[in-house]
Every structure is written in C-alpha cells, then in structure tokens.
Design a protein around this motif. Sequence first.
Motif, PDB file in Angstrom:
ATOM      1  N   CYS A 117       0.967  -1.269  -0.073  1.00  0.00           N
ATOM      2  CA  CYS A 117      -0.063   0.105  -0.104  1.00  0.00           C
ATOM      3  C   CYS A 117       1.009   1.147  -0.023  1.00  0.00           C
ATOM      4  O   CYS A 117       1.594   1.423   0.965  1.00  0.00           O
ATOM      5  CB  CYS A 117      -0.713   0.068   1.369  1.00  0.00           C
ATOM      6  N   HIS A 118       0.775   2.097  -1.107  1.00  0.00           N
ATOM      7  CA  HIS A 118       1.819   3.031  -1.333  1.00  0.00           C
ATOM      8  C   HIS A 118       1.104   4.256  -0.793  1.00  0.00           C
ATOM      9  O   HIS A 118       0.136   4.679  -1.309  1.00  0.00           O
ATOM     10  CB  HIS A 118       2.033   3.414  -2.650  1.00  0.00           C
ATOM     11  N   SER A 119       1.427   4.809   0.471  1.00  0.00           N
ATOM     12  CA  SER A 119       0.618   5.993   1.033  1.00  0.00           C
ATOM     13  C   SER A 119       1.455   7.074   0.412  1.00  0.00           C
ATOM     14  O   SER A 119       2.495   7.955   0.823  1.00  0.00           O
ATOM     15  CB  SER A 119       1.118   6.142   2.609  1.00  0.00           C
ATOM     16  N   ALA A 120       0.561   7.397  -0.763  1.00  0.00           N
ATOM     17  CA  ALA A 120       0.961   8.724  -1.763  1.00  0.00           C
ATOM     18  C   ALA A 120       0.975  10.209  -0.903  1.00  0.00           C
ATOM     19  O   ALA A 120       1.638  10.953  -1.354  1.00  0.00           O
ATOM     20  CB  ALA A 120       0.497   8.560  -2.997  1.00  0.00           C
ATOM     21  N   THR A 121      -0.386  10.200  -0.378  1.00  0.00           N
ATOM     22  CA  THR A 121      -0.817  11.445   0.102  1.00  0.00           C
ATOM     23  C   THR A 121      -1.574  11.031   1.153  1.00  0.00           C
ATOM     24  O   THR A 121      -1.853   9.902   1.483  1.00  0.00           O
ATOM     25  CB  THR A 121      -1.376  12.344  -0.893  1.00  0.00           C
ATOM     26  N   TYR A 122      -2.445  12.033   2.010  1.00  0.00           N
ATOM     27  CA  TYR A 122      -3.523  11.759   3.024  1.00  0.00           C
ATOM     28  C   TYR A 122      -4.467  10.945   2.150  1.00  0.00           C
ATOM     29  O   TYR A 122      -4.995  11.377   1.102  1.00  0.00           O
ATOM     30  CB  TYR A 122      -3.797  12.929   3.653  1.00  0.00           C
ATOM     31  N   SER A 123      -5.281   9.960   2.897  1.00  0.00           N
ATOM     32  CA  SER A 123      -6.191   9.186   2.726  1.00  0.00           C
ATOM     33  C   SER A 123      -6.895   8.696   3.797  1.00  0.00           C
ATOM     34  O   SER A 123      -6.287   8.499   5.017  1.00  0.00           O
ATOM     35  CB  SER A 123      -5.928   7.974   1.923  1.00  0.00           C
ATOM     36  N   THR A 124      -8.401   8.658   3.783  1.00  0.00           N
ATOM     37  CA  THR A 124      -8.891   8.183   5.015  1.00  0.00           C
ATOM     38  C   THR A 124      -8.893   6.566   5.142  1.00  0.00           C
ATOM     39  O   THR A 124      -8.477   5.976   4.102  1.00  0.00           O
ATOM     40  CB  THR A 124     -10.503   8.397   5.011  1.00  0.00           C
ATOM     41  N   SER A 125      -8.725   6.240   6.293  1.00  0.00           N
ATOM     42  CA  SER A 125      -8.408   4.888   6.654  1.00  0.00           C
ATOM     43  C   SER A 125      -9.547   4.033   5.942  1.00  0.00           C
ATOM     44  O   SER A 125      -9.596   2.786   5.537  1.00  0.00           O
ATOM     45  CB  SER A 125      -8.305   4.484   8.153  1.00  0.00           C
TER      46      SER A 125
END
Length: 502
Positions: A82-90
């Motif tokens: 899972c590439h955390s590229a920017t903010y996202s909600t869980s």
Amino acid sequence: MLLYEPIKPAKKARVGLYSIGLEAYWSQFEGLRERLIEYGKFIEKRMGKFGEIYNFGLVDSESKAREAGEWFNRQNVDLIFCHSATYSTSASVLPVHQICKKPVIVLNLQPTERLNYAKTTTGEWLAHCGACPVPELSNAFNRAGIPFRVINGLLGLDYTPSISLTNENTHDRPEAIRAWKEIEEWIQSAGVARTLQHARFGFLGNTYNGMLDMYSDFTMIQAQTGLHVEVLEMCDLDRLIKEVTPQQVKRKMEETMSIFEISGDSPSDPIARKPTDEQMEWSCTVAAAQERLVREYDLDSLTYYYHGSPGNDYEKLQAGFILGHSLLTARGVPCSGEGDLKTAVAMKICDILGKGGSYSEIVVVDYVDQTILLGHDGPFHIAISQGKPILRGMGLYHGKQGTGISVEAKVKTGPVTTLNVTQTGQGKLKLIISQGESTDGEIMRIGNTQTPVKFPVHPDDYMSRWFAESPTHHCAMSIGHNASLFEKVAGVLNIESVTLCN
C-alpha cells in the motif's frame, strides 16, 4: 547445462501494489492525481526487477478499495504494498485488506529529502505528506486484526518531475537505499512462500531411530507452509537404478570429476581413504538414479534415511547416496539426511533466496579460535564451497550401515547465517536465525563437511542461547548476513522467528 543450473527454478512472487489518496483533492489541486500515479508507476517498474507486479493504481474511496481487494484476489497475489502517496482516510484503505487477506506492507516513501519551504504550496506539500495517514491506517489495521508492516524512507527517484518545486532525485540517499532493500527482501520472501506452496518434498525411507527432535507431522508441515510431502520407498529408487545406462553413469562421472577433488588416504583417520574405482562408479550410478527419481516425482527437495540389515541390497544403495544428493543440492533440490524434513525446509528457504543452505550440526568447539565447527557427514551445498570440495572413501559411515564415499568441504569464508527450523510444544514451526563469520580455520580430514564459524559472542554464550530455543539439532548454513531476510520469510509465512546473533 550450466554447472549449477537449477532442475526446478524457484517461482517469482506475485505482488499487489496500489497508491492511496483523497478523492476530494483532485479537483482542488491540479496535477496532484497524475503526479501520484507517476510515483506509483515508478514503484511498479522498480519492483518488477524482483517479482511479478500487479498495480491496481490509485485507490481514493471506499468503493474503489473494495474493487481493488477483489481485483487482487483475482490476480492471486502473495502480498500487497500500500503506497501511502498522500493523505487518505482509513475507510478508503481497510476494505482492500478485509477482502484480500494477504500480508500488507505500507510504503511511507517521501519523494524529497527536504521541502523547498519558501516556495511550497498546499498542493506541493500534499505530494510529500505520505506519512500523515500512516498512524490512522495503523490504528485501523490493529483494530481490525490485520497484521501490517511499514517501510519508511525516501522514494528513490533518479529525476525530479517537472511539476515539483524541490529536488526529488534521492536514489543515492541512504534512506532510499535502505527502504528499497527492505522492499526487495519482502518480495523475495513472498517468492519463498509461493515456491513452498507449490513444492513437493520427497521423504525417502524414515527418520533416524530415536532422534525425537526431527520427527514431524506431515500434515502440520503442509498446514503451515503449503508444501506437499511425497512418501517414497527404497524400491522406487531401486527400480530406477536398474534403468540407468552406461552413458548416464559416464556423464555423472564427468560432472563429478569437474567439481570435486579426489582425495588420497587421510593422513589422520584410517577409515577415510582414497575412493576406489568401484566406489566412484557406484556413487555415480546411484547419482544418476537419484536425478531420475527427482524428475519422475517432480521433487523440489528430498529428505532421506535408510537403516537396513547388514549386507542387503538397499544398504548398498544408500551407501552411494552422498555424492548424488550433494549434486542435487547444488542444483536447487536440497537433500537432508537422517530423515530431517524440517531442515530440508530450512535448506530450501536458503536455496530459493540464492543463499545456499548446507546441511549442518555442531561438530566441535575450538576455544582457542573461539569458533564452532558446523558440518555433517551427509550432503554438502557444493555451490557455496570454499575451493573445490573433496571426495573421500569411507570405511564406514559412523552410526549408520555401509561404506562408500563422502564429501569433505567447508562453506566460503565470510559472512554466513544459519537457519534452523524447529517445532514448538504446540506444534508450530519456528525459525531460529544466527549471523556469524565463516573463518579460514583448520578442519579435520575425515570425509565430513566442516565450517568454522565465529559468532559475535563467546561459543558458550552462543550455544546457551541456541539450546534455550529448543532447536532441531541440524540447521542450514547460508552465505551472507540474511537475518532480516529470514525474518521476513517468517512474517510472510506467519510463523514465529527469533534472531540470536546479528
């Protein structure tokens, strides 16, 4: 044929990849979505050196997450990044892993080493804030009972995108190098799991009588690794040896002479002699039959032991085992003696990873050099030998029936890691891992494999630590310092591991 060309190459991992973001951003910040997709494609391309990559693309909503989870299931992936590229909600991430229950690795890879603080805009910052949602993801995974790992560091681009307001060429930064080493190891570890799930381990004969640590429940082994155990009989091999042709024996003899040094008589041990012509020809005949056995039963590994009554035909057959099993071990079919199936698993793990994996046990301690000699009177992984291995004739195999030829060799000088697969009182497999250094110390000339290994602690301290973990008394010796790699293998297989020395 290459000298050590594998008979059955290891399988590549099937790796899932996706990037995360917040759908609301795309209309607010021009170019952000495309920029994050570009980062994801860079990761996909670089990961492709290590495995088969299945990149779903950008997940930015709960519905997209469910679609991704179903897609990864269809691709039959072994793990998911899972590439955390920017903010996202869980809520836009958790469904992926509730639907596809493969191991998950979160990539917190920042594109830049430092923001251009004076010029940075909100859109620019959002392209670099991958760490922001990771605590939220961690909390959600934990409460959902989903195991996860996080790799932190730099993305490692070798260029700077035209949209960027700062330097993103970070491929030579230590934070990028370290992160990509971890990524490679996780993918390699997933390849181990995939190979084991499709593997067939031969079990020829029985386990050495009374060695209680080595007795294994075949169902337990398959339940925890996925490998199949094919139970073989000596008559299976006896049938094949009758079909061996003189041309096949000749080829095995040529192969043997190109790999081994043929010994004279041992200067110290009267039972270790120059191999006779009869011993050499018989061992090459058996070796040809052993390779036929592996091919006929489609084996990825083999463990064996036969204790027959003195003078019977099967005793003569097993007396020729060591040469052929050493040749097979070097070609990707690890062979462990005394019916030790768990050590065959350890050897196969090492071999899949390209690290060797030679059959070993404690031979003796050298308190002057503070080394422990590790080796055995069985097969040796000749692809990791220090110099040419030696073939010696043996007047007897100690503790076993018969006479024949044996391998005398040691593992390459330099960093080594031992891998022990043991079984707990609850029936669970456990990896015991130790890093050390193979030295150029002396060994005995008795037709056994022996490698002097210096661990970071005193031999007595090391043995106390090892014995306390209740190991199987054999282990696989690999080249290189591989503790972090073996720990990841345990993680992908969901089995316990402990590292004693690193």
